[in-house]
Scaffold this motif. Structure first.
Motif, PDB file in Angstrom:
ATOM      1  N   MET A   1       9.104  14.229   2.763  1.00 36.36           N
ATOM      2  CA  MET A   1       7.676  14.546   2.800  1.00 36.36           C
ATOM      3  C   MET A   1       7.408  15.946   3.348  1.00 36.36           C
ATOM      4  O   MET A   1       6.592  16.697   2.803  1.00 36.36           O
ATOM      5  N   THR A   2       8.090  16.311   4.434  1.00 35.32           N
ATOM      6  CA  THR A   2       7.849  17.625   5.034  1.00 35.32           C
ATOM      7  C   THR A   2       8.727  18.717   4.432  1.00 35.32           C
ATOM      8  O   THR A   2       8.341  19.882   4.420  1.00 35.32           O
ATOM      9  N   GLY A   3       9.893  18.346   3.916  1.00 35.73           N
ATOM     10  CA  GLY A   3      10.813  19.360   3.406  1.00 35.73           C
ATOM     11  C   GLY A   3      10.760  19.550   1.912  1.00 35.73           C
ATOM     12  O   GLY A   3      11.150  20.590   1.393  1.00 35.73           O
ATOM     13  N   ALA A   4      10.305  18.517   1.202  1.00 42.05           N
ATOM     14  CA  ALA A   4      10.241  18.589  -0.265  1.00 42.05           C
ATOM     15  C   ALA A   4       9.058  17.748  -0.727  1.00 42.05           C
ATOM     16  O   ALA A   4       9.206  16.743  -1.415  1.00 42.05           O
ATOM     17  N   GLY A   5       7.891  18.192  -0.340  1.00 39.17           N
ATOM     18  CA  GLY A   5       6.699  17.370  -0.493  1.00 39.17           C
ATOM     19  C   GLY A   5       6.232  17.131  -1.905  1.00 39.17           C
ATOM     20  O   GLY A   5       5.634  16.096  -2.192  1.00 39.17           O
ATOM     21  N   GLY A   6       6.492  18.061  -2.795  1.00 42.31           N
ATOM     22  CA  GLY A   6       5.995  17.913  -4.167  1.00 42.31           C
ATOM     23  C   GLY A   6       7.124  17.717  -5.150  1.00 42.31           C
ATOM     24  O   GLY A   6       8.270  18.061  -4.885  1.00 42.31           O
ATOM     25  N   PRO A   7       6.811  17.165  -6.340  1.00 40.38           N
ATOM     26  CA  PRO A   7       7.841  17.026  -7.373  1.00 40.38           C
ATOM     27  C   PRO A   7       8.216  18.383  -7.936  1.00 40.38           C
ATOM     28  O   PRO A   7       7.393  19.297  -7.984  1.00 40.38           O
ATOM     29  N   SER A   8       9.440  18.508  -8.353  1.00 37.52           N
ATOM     30  CA  SER A   8       9.879  19.773  -8.938  1.00 37.52           C
ATOM     31  C   SER A   8       9.346  19.916 -10.359  1.00 37.52           C
ATOM     32  O   SER A   8       9.605  19.065 -11.210  1.00 37.52           O
ATOM     33  N   PRO A   9       8.608  20.986 -10.656  1.00 37.86           N
ATOM     34  CA  PRO A   9       8.107  21.178 -12.025  1.00 37.86           C
ATOM     35  C   PRO A   9       9.202  21.623 -12.984  1.00 37.86           C
ATOM     36  O   PRO A   9       8.987  21.683 -14.188  1.00 37.86           O
ATOM     37  N   PHE A  10      10.380  21.922 -12.424  1.00 40.28           N
ATOM     38  CA  PHE A  10      11.466  22.422 -13.263  1.00 40.28           C
ATOM     39  C   PHE A  10      12.523  21.360 -13.524  1.00 40.28           C
ATOM     40  O   PHE A  10      13.669  21.668 -13.867  1.00 40.28           O
ATOM     41  N   ALA A  11      12.141  20.093 -13.322  1.00 36.94           N
ATOM     42  CA  ALA A  11      13.045  18.992 -13.663  1.00 36.94           C
ATOM     43  C   ALA A  11      12.329  17.923 -14.465  1.00 36.94           C
ATOM     44  O   ALA A  11      12.863  16.842 -14.675  1.00 36.94           O
ATOM     45  N   THR A  12      11.101  18.224 -14.906  1.00 37.89           N
ATOM     46  CA  THR A  12      10.308  17.254 -15.660  1.00 37.89           C
ATOM     47  C   THR A  12       9.651  17.944 -16.848  1.00 37.89           C
ATOM     48  O   THR A  12       9.690  19.173 -16.987  1.00 37.89           O
ATOM     49  N   GLY A  13       8.989  17.135 -17.679  1.00 36.86           N
ATOM     50  CA  GLY A  13       8.255  17.695 -18.816  1.00 36.86           C
ATOM     51  C   GLY A  13       9.148  18.496 -19.743  1.00 36.86           C
ATOM     52  O   GLY A  13      10.243  18.070 -20.102  1.00 36.86           O
ATOM     53  N   LYS A  14       8.699  19.706 -20.093  1.00 33.94           N
ATOM     54  CA  LYS A  14       9.466  20.508 -21.058  1.00 33.94           C
ATOM     55  C   LYS A  14      10.777  21.019 -20.483  1.00 33.94           C
ATOM     56  O   LYS A  14      11.632  21.498 -21.223  1.00 33.94           O
ATOM     57  N   TYR A  15      10.923  20.919 -19.141  1.00 31.92           N
ATOM     58  CA  TYR A  15      12.170  21.365 -18.520  1.00 31.92           C
ATOM     59  C   TYR A  15      13.124  20.207 -18.225  1.00 31.92           C
ATOM     60  O   TYR A  15      14.110  20.372 -17.527  1.00 31.92           O
ATOM     61  N   GLU A  16      12.812  19.029 -18.764  1.00 30.73           N
ATOM     62  CA  GLU A  16      13.657  17.868 -18.488  1.00 30.73           C
ATOM     63  C   GLU A  16      15.058  18.055 -19.054  1.00 30.73           C
ATOM     64  O   GLU A  16      16.031  17.522 -18.527  1.00 30.73           O
ATOM     65  N   GLU A  17      15.157  18.819 -20.142  1.00 27.46           N
ATOM     66  CA  GLU A  17      16.463  19.160 -20.696  1.00 27.46           C
ATOM     67  C   GLU A  17      16.900  20.511 -20.166  1.00 27.46           C
ATOM     68  O   GLU A  17      16.078  21.420 -19.987  1.00 27.46           O
ATOM     69  N   PRO A  18      18.178  20.671 -19.904  1.00 23.04           N
ATOM     70  CA  PRO A  18      18.655  21.956 -19.347  1.00 23.04           C
ATOM     71  C   PRO A  18      18.299  23.117 -20.265  1.00 23.04           C
ATOM     72  O   PRO A  18      18.384  23.024 -21.489  1.00 23.04           O
ATOM     73  N   THR A  19      17.901  24.212 -19.650  1.00 19.15           N
ATOM     74  CA  THR A  19      17.591  25.427 -20.413  1.00 19.15           C
ATOM     75  C   THR A  19      17.818  26.611 -19.503  1.00 19.15           C
ATOM     76  O   THR A  19      18.219  26.471 -18.345  1.00 19.15           O
TER      77      THR A  19
ATOM     78  N   ALA B   1       0.822  -1.206   0.000  1.00 18.35           N
ATOM     79  CA  ALA B   1       0.000   0.000   0.000  1.00 18.35           C
ATOM     80  C   ALA B   1       0.861   1.263   0.000  1.00 18.35           C
ATOM     81  O   ALA B   1       0.571   2.234  -0.707  1.00 18.35           O
ATOM     82  N   LEU B   2       1.930   1.242   0.800  1.00 19.45           N
ATOM     83  CA  LEU B   2       2.788   2.419   0.886  1.00 19.45           C
ATOM     84  C   LEU B   2       3.663   2.575  -0.348  1.00 19.45           C
ATOM     85  O   LEU B   2       4.155   3.678  -0.626  1.00 19.45           O
ATOM     86  N   ASP B   3       3.862   1.498  -1.082  1.00 22.39           N
ATOM     87  CA  ASP B   3       4.695   1.571  -2.278  1.00 22.39           C
ATOM     88  C   ASP B   3       4.137   2.572  -3.278  1.00 22.39           C
ATOM     89  O   ASP B   3       4.878   3.248  -3.978  1.00 22.39           O
ATOM     90  N   GLY B   4       2.812   2.696  -3.295  1.00 25.13           N
ATOM     91  CA  GLY B   4       2.193   3.628  -4.232  1.00 25.13           C
ATOM     92  C   GLY B   4       2.256   5.076  -3.795  1.00 25.13           C
ATOM     93  O   GLY B   4       1.940   5.970  -4.569  1.00 25.13           O
ATOM     94  N   THR B   5       2.666   5.313  -2.553  1.00 26.98           N
ATOM     95  CA  THR B   5       2.735   6.681  -2.043  1.00 26.98           C
ATOM     96  C   THR B   5       4.156   7.096  -1.701  1.00 26.98           C
ATOM     97  O   THR B   5       4.369   8.163  -1.140  1.00 26.98           O
ATOM     98  N   LYS B   6       5.116   6.259  -2.018  1.00 26.04           N
ATOM     99  CA  LYS B   6       6.501   6.510  -1.602  1.00 26.04           C
ATOM    100  C   LYS B   6       7.060   7.752  -2.306  1.00 26.04           C
ATOM    101  O   LYS B   6       6.694   8.072  -3.428  1.00 26.04           O
ATOM    102  N   TYR B   7       7.987   8.420  -1.619  1.00 25.37           N
ATOM    103  CA  TYR B   7       8.631   9.604  -2.178  1.00 25.37           C
ATOM    104  C   TYR B   7       9.961   9.253  -2.827  1.00 25.37           C
ATOM    105  O   TYR B   7      10.458   9.991  -3.678  1.00 25.37           O
ATOM    106  N   MET B   8      10.564   8.140  -2.367  1.00 20.51           N
ATOM    107  CA  MET B   8      11.837   7.712  -2.943  1.00 20.51           C
ATOM    108  C   MET B   8      11.653   6.314  -3.523  1.00 20.51           C
ATOM    109  O   MET B   8      10.551   5.942  -3.906  1.00 20.51           O
ATOM    110  N   ASP B   9      12.701   5.519  -3.593  1.00 20.02           N
ATOM    111  CA  ASP B   9      12.599   4.264  -4.337  1.00 20.02           C
ATOM    112  C   ASP B   9      11.966   3.128  -3.562  1.00 20.02           C
ATOM    113  O   ASP B   9      11.741   2.051  -4.114  1.00 20.02           O
ATOM    114  N   ARG B  10      11.641   3.347  -2.281  1.00 16.89           N
ATOM    115  CA  ARG B  10      10.956   2.323  -1.488  1.00 16.89           C
ATOM    116  C   ARG B  10      10.302   2.989  -0.291  1.00 16.89           C
ATOM    117  O   ARG B  10      10.672   4.109   0.092  1.00 16.89           O
TER     118      ARG B  10
END
Length: 276
Positions: free
Chosen positions: A256-274, A214-223
């Motif tokens: 979870m408390t210090g970096a709770g959300g994914p960075s929008p500036f390391a994915t999608g159109k920003y996945e490549e350096p710009t 159950a927690l595997d689906g909510t994990k923030y890192m690899d486990r």
């Protein structure tokens, strides 16, 4: 081999762990014992507590403890001193999820018991640890909080309140006791694969595999987090390596408390350096 003869980062130290029969407490008891500590496993769960003490062998002892009863917590501290001559580490880890449901339908009896276990029990642990540590001018008090005490909406209402209270209480106690050489710190574990978590998200307290899934689906890192991850943090705070570390809140929550959300500036159109 006796604990002190094994060496390790806690060689010769005496540690009491409330809620020590399962989950984070049991994981910490195993790690502390492996690092040379004599461990008092304090819990209401007699079967698992005695089984763990037997598993660990010499240097481990089960002490039946109800943290809502101050006399039990006082007896735990006294037992450490009478049997081993000192109490070097008090890990206030016992806790329950407690009262659940909407705030307007809170049952106050449930709230009172949640506060009694999760906050008053921690206060009792701090009180009686300080009582025996101050004269020796040495000791480490560690208390377990939760992301629910820091971030809204990730835990039940009363549970969130008491876990926030532990942070405030520990910092206040740290300011008082540092002149006696006694340290007070907090660990903030994320959702750990444990009996308490399994009782909430899986088929019951014994369904640790279900909790991991159950927690595997909510994990923030690899486990998902495991008790050993929290035990490693507790080991540091209990050890002489943290001799000048007090008043600290140490998250072990995969960000979870210090970096709770994914960075929008390391994915999608920003996945490549710009550069903008």
């Amino acid at each position: 081999m006796r604990p002190a003869e094994r060496g390790g980062r806690l060689a010769g130290k005496v540690a009491a762990i409330t809620g020590g029969a399962s989950g984070i407490g049991a994981g910490t008891a195993r790690r502390f014992h492996a690092e040379g500590a004599r461990v008092l496993i304090a819990d209401l769960q007699e079967g698992p507590g005695r089984a763990l003490a037997e598993e660990l062998g010499e240097g481990a002892e089960f002490v039946r403890t109800d943290v809502t009863r101050e006399e039990d917590v006082a007896a735990l501290a006294d037992r450490a001193v009478e049997r081993h001559g000192a109490l070097d580490v008090m890990f206030n880890n016992a806790g329950i999820m407690g009262a659940l449901g909407p705030v307007d339908r809170t049952r106050m009896a449930d709230a009172d018991l949640t506060i009694a276990v999760n906050l008053r029990g921690v206060l009792c642990g701090m009180k009686h640890a300080a009582r025996v540590m101050k004269p020796r001018r040495s000791g480490a008090i560690i208390s377990t909080s939760s992301p629910a005490g820091i971030v809204g909406g990730v835990g039940p209402h009363v549970y969130s309140a008491v876990k926030a209270g532990i942070v405030g209480l520990s910092g206040s106690v740290a300011a008082e006791l540092r002149r006696y050489g006694v340290r007070s710190n907090v660990i903030v574990p994320g959702a750990v694969v444990s009996a308490m978590t399994a009782g909430l998200v899986a088929g019951g307290a014994a369904d640790l595999a279900g909790a991991e899934a159950a927690l595997d689906g909510t994990k923030y890192m690899d486990r998902p987090l495991r008790p050993a991850d929290v035990a490693a943090a507790a080991l540091y705070l209990a050890s002489d390596e943290a001799a000048l570390v007090t008043g600290v809140v140490l998250p072990v929550d995969a960000g979870m408390t210090g970096a709770g959300g994914p960075s929008p500036f390391a994915t999608g159109k920003y996945e490549e350096p710009t550069f903008k």
